[in-house]
Design an enzyme around this catalytic site. Structure first.
Site, PDB file in Angstrom:
ATOM      1  N   HIS A   1       5.453 -14.274  -2.018  1.00 44.45           N
ATOM      2  CA  HIS A   1       4.745 -13.000  -1.863  1.00 44.45           C
ATOM      3  C   HIS A   1       5.699 -11.813  -1.850  1.00 44.45           C
ATOM      4  O   HIS A   1       5.402 -10.757  -2.366  1.00 44.45           O
ATOM      5  CB  HIS A   1       3.923 -13.011  -0.571  1.00 44.45           C
ATOM      6  CG  HIS A   1       4.766 -12.996   0.663  1.00 44.45           C
ATOM      7  ND1 HIS A   1       5.261 -14.131   1.244  1.00 44.45           N
ATOM      8  CD2 HIS A   1       5.246 -11.952   1.396  1.00 44.45           C
ATOM      9  CE1 HIS A   1       5.993 -13.804   2.285  1.00 44.45           C
ATOM     10  NE2 HIS A   1       6.014 -12.502   2.410  1.00 44.45           N
TER      11      HIS A   1
ATOM     12  N   GLU B   1       0.814  -1.226   0.000  1.00 44.93           N
ATOM     13  CA  GLU B   1       0.000   0.000   0.000  1.00 44.93           C
ATOM     14  C   GLU B   1       0.847   1.275   0.000  1.00 44.93           C
ATOM     15  O   GLU B   1       0.306   2.391  -0.062  1.00 44.93           O
ATOM     16  CB  GLU B   1      -0.935   0.016   1.223  1.00 44.93           C
ATOM     17  CG  GLU B   1      -2.136  -0.920   1.115  1.00 44.93           C
ATOM     18  CD  GLU B   1      -1.795  -2.393   1.224  1.00 44.93           C
ATOM     19  OE1 GLU B   1      -0.972  -2.738   2.095  1.00 44.93           O
ATOM     20  OE2 GLU B   1      -2.326  -3.194   0.432  1.00 44.93           O
TER      21      GLU B   1
ATOM     22  N   ARG C   1      19.462  -3.664  10.149  1.00 47.02           N
ATOM     23  CA  ARG C   1      19.426  -2.471   9.290  1.00 47.02           C
ATOM     24  C   ARG C   1      18.431  -1.417   9.779  1.00 47.02           C
ATOM     25  O   ARG C   1      18.151  -0.436   9.078  1.00 47.02           O
ATOM     26  CB  ARG C   1      19.075  -2.902   7.862  1.00 47.02           C
ATOM     27  CG  ARG C   1      20.190  -3.696   7.216  1.00 47.02           C
ATOM     28  CD  ARG C   1      19.719  -4.586   6.092  1.00 47.02           C
ATOM     29  NE  ARG C   1      20.848  -5.280   5.491  1.00 47.02           N
ATOM     30  CZ  ARG C   1      21.447  -6.363   6.032  1.00 47.02           C
ATOM     31  NH1 ARG C   1      21.000  -6.873   7.169  1.00 47.02           N
ATOM     32  NH2 ARG C   1      22.474  -6.938   5.429  1.00 47.02           N
TER      33      ARG C   1
HETATM   34  N1  RBF Z   1       3.562  -6.483   3.978  1.00 47.03           N
HETATM   35  C1  RBF Z   1       4.735  -6.039   4.438  1.00 47.03           C
HETATM   36  O1  RBF Z   1       4.943  -4.813   4.531  1.00 47.03           O
HETATM   37  N2  RBF Z   1       5.724  -6.913   4.801  1.00 47.03           N
HETATM   38  C2  RBF Z   1       5.587  -8.260   4.700  1.00 47.03           C
HETATM   39  O2  RBF Z   1       6.541  -8.994   5.062  1.00 47.03           O
HETATM   40  C3  RBF Z   1       4.364  -8.759   4.195  1.00 47.03           C
HETATM   41  N3  RBF Z   1       4.175 -10.097   4.063  1.00 47.03           N
HETATM   42  C4  RBF Z   1       3.025 -10.543   3.500  1.00 47.03           C
HETATM   43  C5  RBF Z   1       2.845 -11.923   3.273  1.00 47.03           C
HETATM   44  C6  RBF Z   1       1.702 -12.398   2.650  1.00 47.03           C
HETATM   45  C7  RBF Z   1       1.565 -13.865   2.391  1.00 47.03           C
HETATM   46  C8  RBF Z   1       0.684 -11.462   2.283  1.00 47.03           C
HETATM   47  C9  RBF Z   1      -0.584 -11.946   1.603  1.00 47.03           C
HETATM   48  C10 RBF Z   1       0.831 -10.135   2.524  1.00 47.03           C
HETATM   49  C11 RBF Z   1       1.995  -9.652   3.141  1.00 47.03           C
HETATM   50  N4  RBF Z   1       2.156  -8.272   3.385  1.00 47.03           N
HETATM   51  C12 RBF Z   1       3.349  -7.832   3.851  1.00 47.03           C
HETATM   52  C13 RBF Z   1       1.027  -7.334   3.236  1.00 47.03           C
HETATM   53  C14 RBF Z   1       0.979  -6.620   1.886  1.00 47.03           C
HETATM   54  O3  RBF Z   1       1.982  -5.611   1.808  1.00 47.03           O
HETATM   55  C15 RBF Z   1      -0.400  -5.961   1.722  1.00 47.03           C
HETATM   56  O4  RBF Z   1      -0.674  -5.150   2.841  1.00 47.03           O
HETATM   57  C16 RBF Z   1      -1.535  -6.966   1.570  1.00 47.03           C
HETATM   58  O5  RBF Z   1      -1.227  -7.903   0.587  1.00 47.03           O
HETATM   59  C17 RBF Z   1      -2.860  -6.267   1.228  1.00 47.03           C
HETATM   60  O6  RBF Z   1      -2.768  -5.589  -0.018  1.00 47.03           O
END
Ligand code: RBF
Length: 159
Positions: A97, A67, A136
């Site tokens: 992902h 986002e 980091r």
């Molecule tokens: N967002 C992050 O900022 N860091 C992450 O490590 C992260 N891991 C995710 C893993 C999975 C399997 C999913 C489905 C989403 C993850 N997201 C993560 C959230 C992603 O950035 C976002 O908010 C959602 O996919 C909704 O659009």
């Protein structure tokens, strides 16, 4: 590993511009908040340290790094915002992902910067694990939030 044995927060600050009248937006992803809060603190304190006024720094949260592009666009399109810093941490998991999110946010932030002709800084960690992230975010490899702030200031000089 390119960052081995380096403190990445050692950077040249020669000739930085006066940013006392510049306005910054910092957009912070809530995923991995232990890391992103530390990155945010680094960015915020560094902006203050180099002359930004607290009243000229706005913060907004977004749920995850995916986002960040939209969040950055919301601020980049505002005439009174000079630069946007996007903060996130996408940790590699068992599935792919992270690849999709990382590529999307990198491309998305680039698009926002070019569309609005403003610095939009990629303050997103893409580590293999939590420890690499913490290293980091104020750990042995410095704080990439500090670097994101310095990068924003340097890019304002370019403009
Ligand atoms: N967002 C992050 O900022 N860091 C992450 O490590 C992260 N891991 C995710 C893993 C999975 C399997 C999913 C489905 C989403 C993850 N997201 C993560 C959230 C992603 O950035 C976002 O908010 C959602 O996919 C909704 O659009």
């Amino acid at each position: 590993m390119s960052s081995a044995n380096k403190n990445l927060s050692v950077f040249s600050t020669d000739g930085l511009p006066d940013i006392s009248q510049k306005r910054f937006a910092i957009v912070v992803a809530e995923w991995n908040s232990e890391v992103t809060e530390a990155l945010y603190e680094g960015a915020y304190q560094t902006l203050l340290q180099y002359g930004a006024r607290a009243a000229n720094i706005v913060r907004a949260n977004v749920p995850g790094s995916y986002e960040l592009s939209f969040g950055a666009q919301v601020f980049a399109q505002k005439p009174d915002i000079d630069a946007v810093i996007a903060i996130g941490c996408v940790i590699q998991g068992e599935t792919k992902h992270n690849d999709y999110i990382n590529h999307a946010v990198a491309q998305g932030l680039t698009n926002v910067a070019l569309k609005y002709n403003k610095p939009v800084i990629f303050g997103v960690l893409t580590p293999n694990n939590q420890q690499q992230a913490l290293d980091r975010a104020g750990g042995i490899h410095g704080n990439k939030g500090d670097e994101a702030a310095i990068t924003a200031i340097k890019m304002l000089k370019l403009k």
